[in-house]
Scaffold this motif. Structure first.
Motif, PDB file in Angstrom:
ATOM      1  N   LEU A 450     -12.643  52.451  90.120  1.00  0.00           N
ATOM      2  CA  LEU A 450     -11.863  53.446  90.280  1.00  0.00           C
ATOM      3  C   LEU A 450     -10.258  52.956  90.418  1.00  0.00           C
ATOM      4  CD1 LEU A 450     -13.910  55.262  92.706  1.00  0.00           C
ATOM      5  CD2 LEU A 450     -13.712  55.763  90.298  1.00  0.00           C
ATOM      6  N   ALA A 451      -9.993  52.188  91.304  1.00  0.00           N
ATOM      7  CA  ALA A 451      -8.636  51.610  91.558  1.00  0.00           C
ATOM      8  C   ALA A 451      -7.873  51.215  90.120  1.00  0.00           C
ATOM      9  CB  ALA A 451      -8.517  50.745  92.587  1.00  0.00           C
ATOM     10  N   PRO A 452      -8.423  50.241  89.321  1.00  0.00           N
ATOM     11  CA  PRO A 452      -7.777  49.869  88.237  1.00  0.00           C
ATOM     12  C   PRO A 452      -7.489  51.063  87.186  1.00  0.00           C
ATOM     13  CG  PRO A 452      -9.694  48.124  88.620  1.00  0.00           C
ATOM     14  CD  PRO A 452      -9.996  49.435  89.380  1.00  0.00           C
ATOM     15  N   ARG A 453      -8.260  51.801  87.173  1.00  0.00           N
ATOM     16  CA  ARG A 453      -7.765  53.144  86.196  1.00  0.00           C
ATOM     17  C   ARG A 453      -6.823  54.046  86.876  1.00  0.00           C
ATOM     18  NH1 ARG A 453     -13.798  55.373  84.188  1.00  0.00           N
ATOM     19  NH2 ARG A 453     -14.619  53.453  83.365  1.00  0.00           N
ATOM     20  N   LEU A 454      -6.819  54.053  88.110  1.00  0.00           N
ATOM     21  CA  LEU A 454      -5.601  54.895  88.677  1.00  0.00           C
ATOM     22  C   LEU A 454      -4.443  54.228  88.835  1.00  0.00           C
ATOM     23  CD1 LEU A 454      -7.751  56.010  91.974  1.00  0.00           C
ATOM     24  CD2 LEU A 454      -6.947  57.547  90.105  1.00  0.00           C
ATOM     25  N   ASN A 455      -4.462  52.758  88.979  1.00  0.00           N
ATOM     26  CA  ASN A 455      -3.235  52.063  88.700  1.00  0.00           C
ATOM     27  C   ASN A 455      -2.647  52.097  87.459  1.00  0.00           C
ATOM     28  OD1 ASN A 455      -3.094  50.934  91.435  1.00  0.00           O
ATOM     29  ND2 ASN A 455      -4.289  49.319  90.975  1.00  0.00           N
ATOM     30  N   ARG A 456      -3.166  52.515  86.504  1.00  0.00           N
ATOM     31  CA  ARG A 456      -2.498  52.433  85.180  1.00  0.00           C
ATOM     32  C   ARG A 456      -1.578  53.834  84.941  1.00  0.00           C
ATOM     33  NH1 ARG A 456      -8.099  52.262  82.874  1.00  0.00           N
ATOM     34  NH2 ARG A 456      -8.631  49.845  82.766  1.00  0.00           N
ATOM     35  N   ALA A 457      -1.794  54.819  85.730  1.00  0.00           N
ATOM     36  CA  ALA A 457      -1.134  55.943  85.995  1.00  0.00           C
ATOM     37  C   ALA A 457      -0.370  56.136  87.339  1.00  0.00           C
ATOM     38  CB  ALA A 457      -1.986  57.295  85.840  1.00  0.00           C
ATOM     39  N   LEU A 458      -0.661  55.442  88.224  1.00  0.00           N
ATOM     40  CA  LEU A 458      -0.070  55.573  89.552  1.00  0.00           C
ATOM     41  C   LEU A 458       0.565  54.339  90.019  1.00  0.00           C
ATOM     42  CD1 LEU A 458      -2.564  58.020  91.172  1.00  0.00           C
ATOM     43  CD2 LEU A 458      -0.299  58.747  90.233  1.00  0.00           C
ATOM     44  N   PRO A 459       1.543  54.398  90.819  1.00  0.00           N
ATOM     45  CA  PRO A 459       2.126  53.307  91.400  1.00  0.00           C
ATOM     46  C   PRO A 459       0.827  52.647  92.396  1.00  0.00           C
ATOM     47  CG  PRO A 459       3.798  54.709  91.794  1.00  0.00           C
ATOM     48  CD  PRO A 459       2.358  55.725  91.266  1.00  0.00           C
ATOM     49  N   TRP A 460       0.998  51.442  92.850  1.00  0.00           N
ATOM     50  CA  TRP A 460      -0.135  50.880  93.672  1.00  0.00           C
ATOM     51  C   TRP A 460      -0.143  51.403  95.031  1.00  0.00           C
ATOM     52  CZ3 TRP A 460       0.575  48.237  98.159  1.00  0.00           C
ATOM     53  CH2 TRP A 460       1.937  47.849  98.551  1.00  0.00           C
ATOM     54  N   ARG A 461       1.098  51.768  95.509  1.00  0.00           N
ATOM     55  CA  ARG A 461       1.042  52.475  96.830  1.00  0.00           C
ATOM     56  C   ARG A 461       0.157  53.934  96.918  1.00  0.00           C
ATOM     57  NH1 ARG A 461       4.292  49.705 100.323  1.00  0.00           N
ATOM     58  NH2 ARG A 461       5.979  48.457  99.357  1.00  0.00           N
ATOM     59  N   ALA A 462       0.485  54.428  95.817  1.00  0.00           N
ATOM     60  CA  ALA A 462      -0.245  56.065  95.635  1.00  0.00           C
ATOM     61  C   ALA A 462      -1.620  55.801  95.670  1.00  0.00           C
ATOM     62  CB  ALA A 462       0.239  56.697  94.418  1.00  0.00           C
ATOM     63  N   THR A 463      -2.067  54.807  94.722  1.00  0.00           N
ATOM     64  CA  THR A 463      -3.662  54.507  94.540  1.00  0.00           C
ATOM     65  C   THR A 463      -4.118  54.041  96.001  1.00  0.00           C
ATOM     66  OG1 THR A 463      -3.200  53.786  92.525  1.00  0.00           O
ATOM     67  CG2 THR A 463      -5.195  52.661  93.423  1.00  0.00           C
ATOM     68  N   ALA A 464      -3.358  53.014  96.837  1.00  0.00           N
ATOM     69  CA  ALA A 464      -3.960  52.621  98.035  1.00  0.00           C
ATOM     70  C   ALA A 464      -4.182  53.960  98.919  1.00  0.00           C
ATOM     71  CB  ALA A 464      -3.092  51.657  98.609  1.00  0.00           C
ATOM     72  N   SER A 465      -2.974  54.805  98.918  1.00  0.00           N
ATOM     73  CA  SER A 465      -3.275  55.712  99.750  1.00  0.00           C
ATOM     74  C   SER A 465      -4.368  57.000  99.506  1.00  0.00           C
ATOM     75  CB  SER A 465      -1.817  57.038  99.742  1.00  0.00           C
ATOM     76  OG  SER A 465      -0.621  56.009 100.013  1.00  0.00           O
ATOM     77  N   LEU A 466      -4.449  57.212  98.186  1.00  0.00           N
ATOM     78  CA  LEU A 466      -5.571  57.910  97.530  1.00  0.00           C
ATOM     79  C   LEU A 466      -7.167  57.285  97.973  1.00  0.00           C
ATOM     80  CD1 LEU A 466      -4.709  58.964  94.163  1.00  0.00           C
ATOM     81  CD2 LEU A 466      -4.901  60.431  96.059  1.00  0.00           C
ATOM     82  N   GLY A 467      -7.292  55.856  98.072  1.00  0.00           N
ATOM     83  CA  GLY A 467      -8.382  55.242  98.469  1.00  0.00           C
ATOM     84  C   GLY A 467      -8.508  55.524  99.838  1.00  0.00           C
ATOM     85  N   SER A 468      -7.473  55.303 100.789  1.00  0.00           N
ATOM     86  CA  SER A 468      -7.554  55.373 102.066  1.00  0.00           C
ATOM     87  C   SER A 468      -7.889  56.776 102.487  1.00  0.00           C
ATOM     88  CB  SER A 468      -6.254  54.989 102.751  1.00  0.00           C
ATOM     89  OG  SER A 468      -5.920  53.590 102.563  1.00  0.00           O
TER      90      SER A 468
END
Length: 614
Positions: A450-468
């Motif tokens: 999941l995270a690698p796909r989200l990182n293609r469209a979002l900044p890593w901080r946004a991905t981290a926030s979504l995961g948390s």
């Protein structure tokens, strides 16, 4: 994904492995022969009702356990020496990474992982707050810690030994709770023990996070909030609460050792490190003695790796017949050594538990448990689904398996063993190792898919926030479903601690007040209590400590004036309930009026003090 296999000449040879297995199997065969003879010739052995029989059992258990402890200590010391030697060898020509000091390391960690650090600190404070020695089982163990006015620290605590070693009920967990045993030599303060327990849990979280990073080949600490997600999913679960907010369950120490075991195993797979080879053997050897079914956790992954790797389903392991026998043996050297844990465990169980338990013949531990309960949560079904799906995909050559897949199957086998023996409830402390493996699957799925796909469209901080936030949402849904939540489990443990402590202190205070008025102090308690004269009630100031036996309905003066005599309840006697239900006092209180002096709350399992009235 490749495995950096070390040179075959540097790997431990198979000849010692053959000798270890041969000796273990030979002793096991002899032990089974003796066991068979004991069953058919039980009358030829001395009766346990006679002194001869009791001495025979005591001397056998003493000598067998002393021999086992000596051999285990020698094996562990040898493995530690070899680990240090290999680490020193691997550092030749390579510069050691220099730490900037604990304060700078902590500041850097706080900067990189502020949310995780806050969670760790708050969690530790909650664990320590209100902690006392008033737990079931620990009530008995802790009395040994207080003996001799704390002036003989480094001595064997009989309570810890009786609970785990020299058992005669077919139960086998000789190293369970021995971490507490050793810790009690250094401090009697249970809040310090709880700090150590918190450190163990945080270590498990950190190692689990590192395991997933290494499994995925991602060493970066940023990008997917992996540490925080792992901490949330593992720490905020009722099984973790019941296992780590109390000292009385060996699953805490088992999960701690198991995490080191799988970390060393994966490190050897990735780097070919000889030090990690010996580390996996060390943690596996310790782990199989913490709990009788723990052998499934430690023997499952290497046996499954041998099987699935030989079928060609695992990366970096040769298919059977594809290479020379020497190459195959070199590639599976760690698995072959870890497989030797099985005959070692069987030999130990037969000699230390099966033979003395058969001699005593009092039945197996847990025989009274008639009902087997199966209450899985969604995490268990996720573990089952992902394990089955990946196994089927590997069978049709769509994917390659890895160590996590072997851990999944071992965890399911462990869950099946629990179900057959005592039942399986996902919210209970018994499932802690299964919960750990499930969290590894959840975080692997997040960080690898999941995270690698989200990182293609979002900044890593946004991905981290979504995961948390997703992790918190899952925990919130778990709390809303029909199962004990983390919060309710912690609240129940803390309430029990406060109730027991409040009732114990109230009993001591009321005894002092009565004595100050010049009246006799008689304290009556129900025999079913964990506490007794030897277990802390003897420290109260009384004239008589009276034990009520609910089976015979008699009042025995356990300590004080007329010790050993029969007592008749009379006005002024204190009737106390510390650790059981108030209804357990009903047979005592129904004989004459009583005045309530203390009650923790209105629930039945509340601490309470009564005084009999004229």
């Amino acid at each position: 994904m490749t495995t950096a296999a070390p040179s075959g000449s540097r790997l431990p040879g198979l000849k010692p492995l053959g000798w270890i297995s041969a000796v273990s199997l030979t002793i096991s065969a002899i032990g089974l022969g003796v066991w068979s003879w004991m069953i058919t010739h039980r009358d030829a052995l001395p009766s346990l009702e006679d002194r001869t029989g009791k001495n025979l059992l005591r001397h056998y258990q003493g000598s067998s356990y002393d021999t086992w402890l000596l051999l285990l200590a020698l094996a562990c010391i040898s493995l530690v020496v070899m680990i240090q030697r290999e680490r020193s060898h691997s550092l030749v020509g390579r510069r050691r990474s220099q730490s900037e000091g604990p304060i700078r390391d902590l500041l850097r960690f706080a900067k990189e992982q502020p949310a995780a650090l806050v969670l760790f600190v708050v969690y530790t404070v909650v664990m320590v707050q209100g902690t006392t020695w008033l737990y079931p089982e620990l009530v008995g163990w802790y009395k040994d810690v207080l003996d001799e006015q704390l002036l003989n620290n480094f001595s064997i605590r009989a309570g810890f030994i009786r609970e785990t070693m020299k058992r005669d009920d077919f139960h086998f967990f000789p190293l369970a709770h021995q971490d507490l045993h050793v810790l009690s030599w250094f401090t009697a303060y249970v809040k310090v023990w709880m700090l150590v327990s918190a450190a163990e849990l945080i270590t498990i979280v950190v190692l689990a996070t590192r395991f997933i990073r290494r499994l995925n080949g991602h060493d970066a600490k940023r990008g997917s909030a992996l540490l925080l997600i792992t901490a949330l999913l593992l720490m905020l679960h009722p099984a973790t609460a019941s296992g780590f907010f109390q000292f009385i369950y060996c699953e805490r120490f088992l999960t701690f050792i198991f995490t080191f075991y799988i970390a060393a195993y994966l490190h050897h797979q990735r780097t070919g490190s000889i030090a990690s080879f010996y580390s996996a053997c060390l943690f596996g050897l310790i782990g199989i003695y913490i709990k009788d079914v723990a052998i499934v956790l430690f023997i499952g992954p290497p046996l499954l790796t041998l099987l699935l790797g030989s079928l060609g389903w695992i990366n970096s392991y040769p298919r059977w017949g594809s290479d020379t026998p020497a190459t195959w043996l070199t590639s599976y050297r760690l698995e072959l050594w870890l497989a030797a844990l099985l005959p070692i465990f069987l030999c130990s169980y037969i000699v230390l538990s099966l033979l003395p338990s058969t001699y005593v013949n009092q039945g197996a531990y847990g025989d009274n448990n008639k009902s087997i309960v199966f209450e899985p949560d969604w995490r268990f079904w996720f573990l089952t689904l992902i394990s089955t799906a990946r196994l089927l995909l590997a069978a049709i050559q769509k994917i390659r398996l890895n160590l996590l897949d072997c851990l999944n199957l071992a965890a399911l086998a462990y869950a099946a063993a629990l179900l057959l023996l005592i039942g399986f409830q996902s919210s209970k402390y018994l499932t802690l190792p299964v919960q750990l493996v499930t969290v590894l699957d959840l975080t692997w799925f997040w960080s690898a898919a999941l995270a690698p796909r989200l990182n293609r469209a979002l900044p890593w901080r946004a991905t981290a926030s979504l995961g948390s936030m997703a992790a918190l949402a899952l925990i919130g849904m778990e709390s809303a479903w029909h199962q004990p939540s983390f919060a309710t489990t912690v609240h129940g443990i803390k309430r029990q601690q406060a109730s027991w402590l409040g009732a114990y202190n109230a009993a001591a205070q009321q005894a002092r007040l009565i004595r100050r008025n010049g009246e006799p102090v008689n304290i009556i308690y129900n025999k079913i209590s964990w506490l007794s004269r030897k277990r802390h009630l003897g420290r109260l100031h009384y004239d008589r400590l009276i034990e009520y036996n609910p089976e015979t309905k008699t009042y025995l003066i356990e300590d004080g004036i007329n010790q050993g005599g029969i007592h008749t309840p009379q006005p002024g006697d204190l009737v106390i309930n510390i650790d059981k239900t108030i209804s357990s006092l009903t047979p005592i209180l129904k004989q004459q009026p009583a005045r309530l002096l203390f009650r923790f709350d209105e629930r039945d399992n509340s601490g309470a003090i009564y005084r009999l009235q004229p």
